[in-house]
Scaffold this motif. Structure first.
Motif, mmCIF file in Angstrom:
data_model
loop_
_atom_site.group_PDB
_atom_site.id
_atom_site.type_symbol
_atom_site.label_atom_id
_atom_site.label_comp_id
_atom_site.label_asym_id
_atom_site.label_seq_id
_atom_site.Cartn_x
_atom_site.Cartn_y
_atom_site.Cartn_z
ATOM 1 N N ASP A 28 -4.968 8.303 6.467
ATOM 2 C CA ASP A 28 -4.573 7.233 7.398
ATOM 3 C C ASP A 28 -4.122 7.783 8.739
ATOM 4 N N LYS A 278 2.556 1.072 -4.279
ATOM 5 C CA LYS A 278 2.335 -0.372 -4.210
ATOM 6 C C LYS A 278 3.646 -1.140 -4.170
ATOM 7 N N PHE A 336 -1.893 -2.622 -10.772
ATOM 8 C CA PHE A 336 -2.709 -1.747 -9.924
ATOM 9 C C PHE A 336 -2.909 -0.382 -10.566
ATOM 10 N N LYS B 278 -1.920 -3.369 3.992
ATOM 11 C CA LYS B 278 -0.460 -3.284 3.868
ATOM 12 C C LYS B 278 0.171 -4.662 3.735
ATOM 13 N N ASN B 280 -1.094 -7.508 2.257
ATOM 14 C CA ASN B 280 -1.409 -8.350 1.094
ATOM 15 C C ASN B 280 -1.345 -7.508 -0.179
ATOM 16 N N PHE B 281 -1.211 -8.169 -1.304
ATOM 17 C CA PHE B 281 -1.090 -7.421 -2.558
ATOM 18 C C PHE B 281 -2.378 -6.656 -2.880
ATOM 19 N N THR B 282 -3.496 -7.245 -2.511
ATOM 20 C CA THR B 282 -4.790 -6.588 -2.714
ATOM 21 C C THR B 282 -5.432 -6.439 -1.343
ATOM 22 N N SER B 283 -6.102 -5.330 -1.086
ATOM 23 C CA SER B 283 -6.757 -5.182 0.220
ATOM 24 C C SER B 283 -8.190 -5.688 0.130
ATOM 25 N N ASP B 286 -10.296 -3.057 -1.739
ATOM 26 C CA ASP B 286 -10.181 -3.166 -3.198
ATOM 27 C C ASP B 286 -11.025 -4.343 -3.689
ATOM 28 N N GLN B 301 -2.570 -12.952 -1.916
ATOM 29 C CA GLN B 301 -1.415 -13.439 -1.149
ATOM 30 C C GLN B 301 -0.854 -12.412 -0.167
ATOM 31 N N ILE B 303 2.070 -10.289 1.355
ATOM 32 C CA ILE B 303 3.373 -9.757 0.952
ATOM 33 C C ILE B 303 4.411 -10.298 1.920
ATOM 34 N N MET B 304 4.021 -10.343 3.172
ATOM 35 C CA MET B 304 4.883 -10.762 4.271
ATOM 36 C C MET B 304 3.938 -11.162 5.399
ATOM 37 N N ASN B 334 8.334 -0.958 9.360
ATOM 38 C CA ASN B 334 7.131 -1.649 8.885
ATOM 39 C C ASN B 334 5.992 -1.718 9.899
ATOM 40 N N ILE B 335 5.758 -0.603 10.536
ATOM 41 C CA ILE B 335 4.582 -0.441 11.407
ATOM 42 C C ILE B 335 3.739 0.682 10.798
ATOM 43 N N PHE B 336 2.488 0.371 10.479
ATOM 44 C CA PHE B 336 1.660 1.308 9.715
ATOM 45 C C PHE B 336 0.344 1.594 10.443
ATOM 46 N N PRO B 337 0.187 2.793 10.968
ATOM 47 C CA PRO B 337 -1.059 3.124 11.670
ATOM 48 C C PRO B 337 -2.166 3.599 10.726
ATOM 49 N N PHE B 338 -3.359 3.290 11.094
ATOM 50 C CA PHE B 338 -4.556 3.768 10.375
ATOM 51 C C PHE B 338 -5.510 4.325 11.415
#
Lengths: 380, 380
Positions: A28, A278, A336, B278, B280-283, B286, B301, B303-304, B334-338
């Motif tokens: 990432d 997760k 998961f 990041k 949702n529960f599932t990407s 996936d 859904q 997560i936030m 809660n900032i996530f770079p890719f």
């Protein structure tokens, strides 16, 4: 804090599942990962940017591999620390530091370190063979642990009484008072070069009776806020005394009197933190990379209460791996699986884990049992 | 549902960031991934189990690469569909199916498909050159889109008035009524071979004015439950009419009258679903794998509430990539770079994205602006 440099060459010693999950996180951030492992089919072999097959305990192999890298970390302690010392002298960043690995990889030194630094831990004596164990009969019931060479429950033996002494090790190790614990807890600490420190929530572990491995865990642990604070403070203090840069997994006993003792520590991502992938906003693997690169730490809070079930190779099966029951477990919400990509399964070999989320603790327990009953790692 | 078989050889046509993120998901299930791309330094080149350098539009290259695989998917539509047809005849599972790719990769056929199947969409006419566009002046303001060859905002031109006609394409395409929309929305649908269907929450996109790319998005969209239902039903109906197996990203217009129209669709993971990694529960990645392997779908859904900011190569920089400001953005929760791992940055090239979580919508917006101001993709 130094400016992030994505051209750093980062090495991971060891090509197992911890290395694999570190690589998944490193992808990432567009980090270049080099991996060294003796097994050409290890989980990291096909996904590291550069994989080298070679012995991680051989001085020359590790030195040659590391001399063109910038930052080196480990996913297992059993490596050539001598080579890491010399690589450090070349100016390489070695995190955890070789001196930290030396303290931790030998359980005798580790335990003595706790004692010398006022870190609460179970009483112990150093023993080298059955005869010396016999000299400490008053110490039983006790746990006999080999100083070096133990892993995943190997090199650890409970000696309940005199008759058990013959099960003890003929080798340098410790004899540690058996703690009549209430719970086994663990805390993952991350510490950076500039001294920043961060802790994941305390987790509660349940061990597999035969394999002596974590069978499953819950995060967060069902403990009082006071015990939680005590556990986190003890874990942070341990990391600071050791002076580690990187992750320190701190395994703890909560005694029936409400005392918290350090059982043992590992200087790397750890089984007790797998559910963070997760279950928490930041995973232990992300956090380890942030620690060794001196980046700000991520939020360690739980997204939701979580459980982690280790997937051990089913007894009676040895051969090319096959996962049975995946469809069933995926049909239940927020389960998961993480399969490690080991080609060959063996009884009790760690082949993967499953992270489970549920806001209701009873449902979490039900899902743990459901996973244990329905997902099996067998051979073809 | 068939039993999960981890020995399946799975191929991904195209080695870009969508392929990379699919591989990251595939690693958790111990799936063997083969990747084909013309660029030997594409994001997938170093992390696919087996990477082949070769043209994804060349019949023989794709056929030879695919003939020993079991399941083949795509991360870009511009591939040799002829080869996929012939591989399908050999019994390979090709998801999305070649006939679906054919409908979607040509915007003229795609648009005609919507019309023929009662899928609400903006009015359009087919045009082949400036002269034909001139014959539809009453249609202006309109969007002129090339039938094939457009991507990431290229091959799309807004024609506001007669003077703009010269900006139109000399090539087969459509002229579509410009929709005076309230918002641009998107829904990612997953559909499996057995017909199971699943939708991610509706997201709201904001486009970059110059690059014509998604600049950022919010999930979920700020829309009424009625509009949400309408958008999801329309997206599901579109996926079912097309009969796709895999993901279908459905871009939508919400008009000022509360009408929902399909703008265009993509038969694969999509930029409008990146925040699911990041947020949702599932990407979406996936979910795509679950769709093509006929596994049960994961929980879609949020997560936030989340936002996603695309990281485009900064104007004025071309060369070996460097990420500036990472430390600053990681210091905010809660900032996530890719980062995609593309070696070379160019102005407006998609180089990565950042997913941001916050339970408070205003703070989410503040964080979006903070990321846009502080994180830059430049060259060395």
């Amino acid at each position: 804090m130094t400016e992030f440099d994505n051209s750093l060459k980062i090495g991971i010693l060891g090509g197992g599942q911890l290395g694999k999950m570190l690589i998944q996180s490193a992808l990432d951030l567009d980090l270049e990962i080099h991996s060294l492992d003796g097994d050409g089919e290890s989980p990291c072999s096909k996904i590291a940017h550069y994989f080298t097959q070679g012995s991680i305990t051989d001085y020359q192999t590790v030195y040659n591999w590391g001399k063109d890298l910038d930052v080196i970390t480990i996913e297992i302690e059993n490596v050539s620390v001598e080579a890491l010392h010399d690589l450090q002298k070349l100016g390489k960043k070695i995190f955890p530091q070789p001196e930290v690995i030396e303290i931790i990889k030998d359980k005798v030194i580790q335990k003595q370190f706790f004692k010398d630094n006022g870190i609460a831990t179970a009483d112990f004596v150093i023993v080298n063979n059955h005869t010396e164990i016999s000299n400490h009969i008053s110490f039983l019931p006790a746990v006999n642990k080999l100083g070096v060479g133990g892993y995943d429950g190997k090199g650890v033996q409970i000696l309940r009484n005199e008759a058990d002494i013959e099960k003890g090790f003929e080798g340098r190790g410790i004899l540690e008072k058996l703690i009549d614990f209430e719970k086994e807890l663990a805390v993952i600490i991350a510490r950076s070069e500039s001294g920043k420190i961060s802790a994941f929530p305390v987790v509660e572990m349940v061990f597999h009776p035969e394999a002596n491995l974590v069978e499953y865990l819950f995060s967060p642990a069902s403990i009082s806020p006071e015990i939680e604070t005590k556990a986190i403070e003890l874990a942070k203090m341990t990391a600071e005394k050791i002076g580690i840069v990187g992750l320190l997994a701190v395994e703890l006993f909560l005694t029936k009197d409400g005392e918290v003792l350090v059982n043992e520590v590992a200087p790397r991502p750890h089984n007790s933190g797998h559910q963070t992938q997760k279950g928490n906003f930041t995973s232990q693997f992300d956090q380890h990379l942030r620690a060794i690169l001196d980046l700000p730490f991520g939020n360690t809070q739980n997204i939701m209460p979580s459980a982690m079930v280790n997937l051990l190779g089913e007894a009676g099966y040895e051969g090319v791996v096959k996962y049975k029951g995946l469809e069933r477990i995926l049909s239940v919400e927020n389960i998961f699986p993480f399969f490690y990509g080991k080609k060959i399964t063996k009884p009790y070999r760690k082949m993967g884990h499953v992270t489970i989320l549920d806001s209701d603790f009873d449902k979490l327990t039900e899902k743990v049992n459901f996973v244990k009953e329905n997902l099996k790692v067998i051979s073809k």
